[in-house]
Design a protein around this motif. Structure first.
Motif, PDB file in Angstrom:
ATOM      1  N   TYR A  85       1.552  16.084  -7.510  1.00 31.40           N
ATOM      2  CA  TYR A  85       2.660  15.248  -7.069  1.00 31.40           C
ATOM      3  C   TYR A  85       3.293  15.814  -5.799  1.00 31.40           C
ATOM      4  N   VAL A  86       3.732  14.925  -4.910  1.00 34.65           N
ATOM      5  CA  VAL A  86       4.480  15.327  -3.713  1.00 34.65           C
ATOM      6  C   VAL A  86       5.674  14.387  -3.570  1.00 34.65           C
ATOM      7  N   PRO A  87       6.814  14.890  -3.037  1.00 35.16           N
ATOM      8  CA  PRO A  87       7.980  14.027  -2.893  1.00 35.16           C
ATOM      9  C   PRO A  87       7.884  13.135  -1.665  1.00 35.16           C
ATOM     10  N   ASP A  88       8.374  11.911  -1.801  1.00 33.72           N
ATOM     11  CA  ASP A  88       8.479  10.999  -0.669  1.00 33.72           C
ATOM     12  C   ASP A  88       9.577  11.502   0.275  1.00 33.72           C
ATOM     13  N   LEU A  89       9.501  11.067   1.538  1.00 32.22           N
ATOM     14  CA  LEU A  89      10.486  11.498   2.531  1.00 32.22           C
ATOM     15  C   LEU A  89      11.912  11.153   2.111  1.00 32.22           C
ATOM     16  N   ASN A  90      12.090  10.037   1.412  1.00 29.70           N
ATOM     17  CA  ASN A  90      13.454   9.643   1.028  1.00 29.70           C
ATOM     18  C   ASN A  90      14.064  10.574  -0.024  1.00 29.70           C
ATOM     19  N   LEU A  91      13.246  11.435  -0.649  1.00 28.98           N
ATOM     20  CA  LEU A  91      13.751  12.380  -1.644  1.00 28.98           C
ATOM     21  C   LEU A  91      14.074  13.749  -1.042  1.00 28.98           C
ATOM     22  N   LEU A  92      13.725  13.958   0.218  1.00 25.35           N
ATOM     23  CA  LEU A  92      13.912  15.274   0.823  1.00 25.35           C
ATOM     24  C   LEU A  92      15.362  15.762   0.825  1.00 25.35           C
ATOM     25  N   PRO A  93      16.375  14.879   0.872  1.00 22.28           N
ATOM     26  CA  PRO A  93      17.754  15.394   0.759  1.00 22.28           C
ATOM     27  C   PRO A  93      18.040  16.092  -0.572  1.00 22.28           C
ATOM     28  N   HIS A  94      17.221  15.830  -1.596  1.00 25.93           N
ATOM     29  CA  HIS A  94      17.431  16.439  -2.919  1.00 25.93           C
ATOM     30  C   HIS A  94      16.596  17.716  -3.058  1.00 25.93           C
ATOM     31  N   GLN A  95      16.779  18.638  -2.128  1.00 27.48           N
ATOM     32  CA  GLN A  95      15.928  19.827  -2.092  1.00 27.48           C
ATOM     33  C   GLN A  95      16.073  20.700  -3.344  1.00 27.48           C
ATOM     34  N   GLU A  96      17.272  20.764  -3.897  1.00 26.38           N
ATOM     35  CA  GLU A  96      17.480  21.599  -5.088  1.00 26.38           C
ATOM     36  C   GLU A  96      16.655  21.078  -6.257  1.00 26.38           C
ATOM     37  N   GLU A  97      16.709  19.762  -6.470  1.00 24.25           N
ATOM     38  CA  GLU A  97      15.935  19.161  -7.555  1.00 24.25           C
ATOM     39  C   GLU A  97      14.432  19.273  -7.300  1.00 24.25           C
ATOM     40  N   ILE A  98      14.030  19.093  -6.032  1.00 26.40           N
ATOM     41  CA  ILE A  98      12.612  19.230  -5.683  1.00 26.40           C
ATOM     42  C   ILE A  98      12.133  20.639  -6.011  1.00 26.40           C
ATOM     43  N   GLY A  99      12.919  21.632  -5.592  1.00 30.22           N
ATOM     44  CA  GLY A  99      12.543  23.023  -5.853  1.00 30.22           C
ATOM     45  C   GLY A  99      12.440  23.308  -7.336  1.00 30.22           C
ATOM     46  N   ARG A 100      13.416  22.826  -8.115  1.00 30.09           N
ATOM     47  CA  ARG A 100      13.407  23.063  -9.553  1.00 30.09           C
ATOM     48  C   ARG A 100      12.212  22.379 -10.207  1.00 30.09           C
ATOM     49  N   THR A 101      11.956  21.142  -9.792  1.00 32.09           N
ATOM     50  CA  THR A 101      10.839  20.380 -10.366  1.00 32.09           C
ATOM     51  C   THR A 101       9.509  21.086 -10.157  1.00 32.09           C
ATOM     52  N   PHE A 102       9.245  21.485  -8.911  1.00 28.73           N
ATOM     53  CA  PHE A 102       7.935  22.075  -8.628  1.00 28.73           C
ATOM     54  C   PHE A 102       7.825  23.510  -9.120  1.00 28.73           C
ATOM     55  N   LYS A 103       8.965  24.211  -9.227  1.00 30.12           N
ATOM     56  CA  LYS A 103       8.925  25.550  -9.822  1.00 30.12           C
ATOM     57  C   LYS A 103       8.512  25.460 -11.292  1.00 30.12           C
ATOM     58  N   HIS A 104       9.084  24.486 -12.012  1.00 25.06           N
ATOM     59  CA  HIS A 104       8.698  24.298 -13.417  1.00 25.06           C
ATOM     60  C   HIS A 104       7.224  23.906 -13.535  1.00 25.06           C
ATOM     61  N   SER A 105       6.751  23.079 -12.603  1.00 26.86           N
ATOM     62  CA  SER A 105       5.333  22.682 -12.630  1.00 26.86           C
ATOM     63  C   SER A 105       4.430  23.891 -12.436  1.00 26.86           C
ATOM     64  N   VAL A 106       4.803  24.754 -11.497  1.00 30.78           N
ATOM     65  CA  VAL A 106       4.005  25.956 -11.239  1.00 30.78           C
ATOM     66  C   VAL A 106       4.016  26.880 -12.458  1.00 30.78           C
ATOM     67  N   LEU A 107       5.190  27.053 -13.077  1.00 34.19           N
ATOM     68  CA  LEU A 107       5.277  27.911 -14.256  1.00 34.19           C
ATOM     69  C   LEU A 107       4.454  27.346 -15.411  1.00 34.19           C
ATOM     70  N   SER A 108       4.466  26.022 -15.576  1.00 35.61           N
ATOM     71  CA  SER A 108       3.657  25.399 -16.628  1.00 35.61           C
ATOM     72  C   SER A 108       2.174  25.612 -16.359  1.00 35.61           C
ATOM     73  N   MET A 109       1.797  25.519 -15.086  1.00 35.07           N
ATOM     74  CA  MET A 109       0.402  25.735 -14.718  1.00 35.07           C
ATOM     75  C   MET A 109      -0.013  27.188 -14.984  1.00 35.07           C
ATOM     76  N   LEU A 110       0.886  28.131 -14.678  1.00 30.71           N
ATOM     77  CA  LEU A 110       0.594  29.543 -14.937  1.00 30.71           C
ATOM     78  C   LEU A 110       0.427  29.803 -16.432  1.00 30.71           C
ATOM     79  N   GLU A 111       1.289  29.177 -17.222  1.00 26.54           N
ATOM     80  CA  GLU A 111       1.200  29.338 -18.672  1.00 26.54           C
ATOM     81  C   GLU A 111      -0.122  28.786 -19.192  1.00 26.54           C
ATOM     82  N   ARG A 112      -0.532  27.636 -18.660  1.00 24.32           N
ATOM     83  CA  ARG A 112      -1.805  27.043 -19.082  1.00 24.32           C
ATOM     84  C   ARG A 112      -2.971  27.921 -18.623  1.00 24.32           C
ATOM     85  N   SER A 113      -2.869  28.491 -17.420  1.00 18.97           N
ATOM     86  CA  SER A 113      -3.920  29.401 -16.928  1.00 18.97           C
ATOM     87  C   SER A 113      -4.024  30.624 -17.823  1.00 18.97           C
TER      88      SER A 113
END
Length: 202
Positions: A85-113
């Motif tokens: 998943y990647v954020p659309d340009l209109n979501l870029l003002p929500h950088q805090e939420e974007i960072g939190r979302t993708f950090k959780h995705s990375v952590l979930s991927m690490l756990e699965r790995s």
């Protein structure tokens, strides 16, 4: 399943920012599963799993890919709508939420790995060669820290994904070879503030 899905709705970010939903999506990227199967995997009630599946489906992050009738009950098989998943340009003002979302995705991927490492046969980590040449190794595990500009990092990403596509194309010829094995490849790359690697100057 799409390779990459563009998140256009703020609610999609909010839904994915939940750590458990990230884990669900990672599992559903691998293969279609029912709510019952997911409840057994995560040792949670079907009602709790169903609640999260409804939220993910409502926001088009997963979808029903098939239905089966078992003991008179219709079972729905869910799968992720994309492998990434990647954020659309209109979501870029929500950088805090974007960072939190993708950090959780990375952590979930690490756990699965981590799960995949534990589940792999011991022979996957044995070596029948002694060589400094990585092309001779049976498995690969490494961590790197490289100081680079953002431009150089994007050059790395472009070449990395090009290499993976070439590897996938080459391996299509191996599918019917009895000597073929399934290789799990996981990769992370992100900017950090402080190096953990130190080398004593001579």
């Amino acid at each position: 399943m799409e390779e990459i899905m563009v998140l256009k709705d703020y609610n999609q970010l909010k839904v994915l920012s939940d750590p458990f939903r990230s884990q669900l999506v990672i599992r559903l990227m691998e293969k279609p599963l029912t709510g019952q199967q997911l409840s057994e995997i995560f040792n949670l009630s079907r009602s709790r799993i169903h609640y999260h599946l409804v939220e993910l489906e409502k926001n088009k992050l997963i979808k029903v890919v098939k239905k089966e009738v078992k003991n008179g009950i219709i079972q729905k098989f869910y799968q992720a709508t994309a492998r990434g998943y990647v954020p659309d340009l209109n979501l870029l003002p929500h950088q805090e939420e974007i960072g939190r979302t993708f950090k959780h995705s990375v952590l979930s991927m690490l756990e699965r790995s981590s799960d995949r490492v534990i589940e792999a046969p011991e022979e996957s980590f044995r070596s029948n060669v002694s060589s400094k040449d990585p092309s001779q190794w049976n498995f690969q595990s490494s961590s790197w820290e490289i100081t680079a500009t953002e431009e150089s990092f994007r050059w790395f990403l472009e070449n990395y994904f090009e290499l993976m596509e070439r590897f996938r194309d080459k391996s299509k010829n191996d599918e019917n070879d009895s000597n073929s094995r399934i290789y799990y490849i996981s990769n992370l790359a992100f900017a950090i503030e402080k190096s953990l690697f130190e080398e004593e100057a001579n």
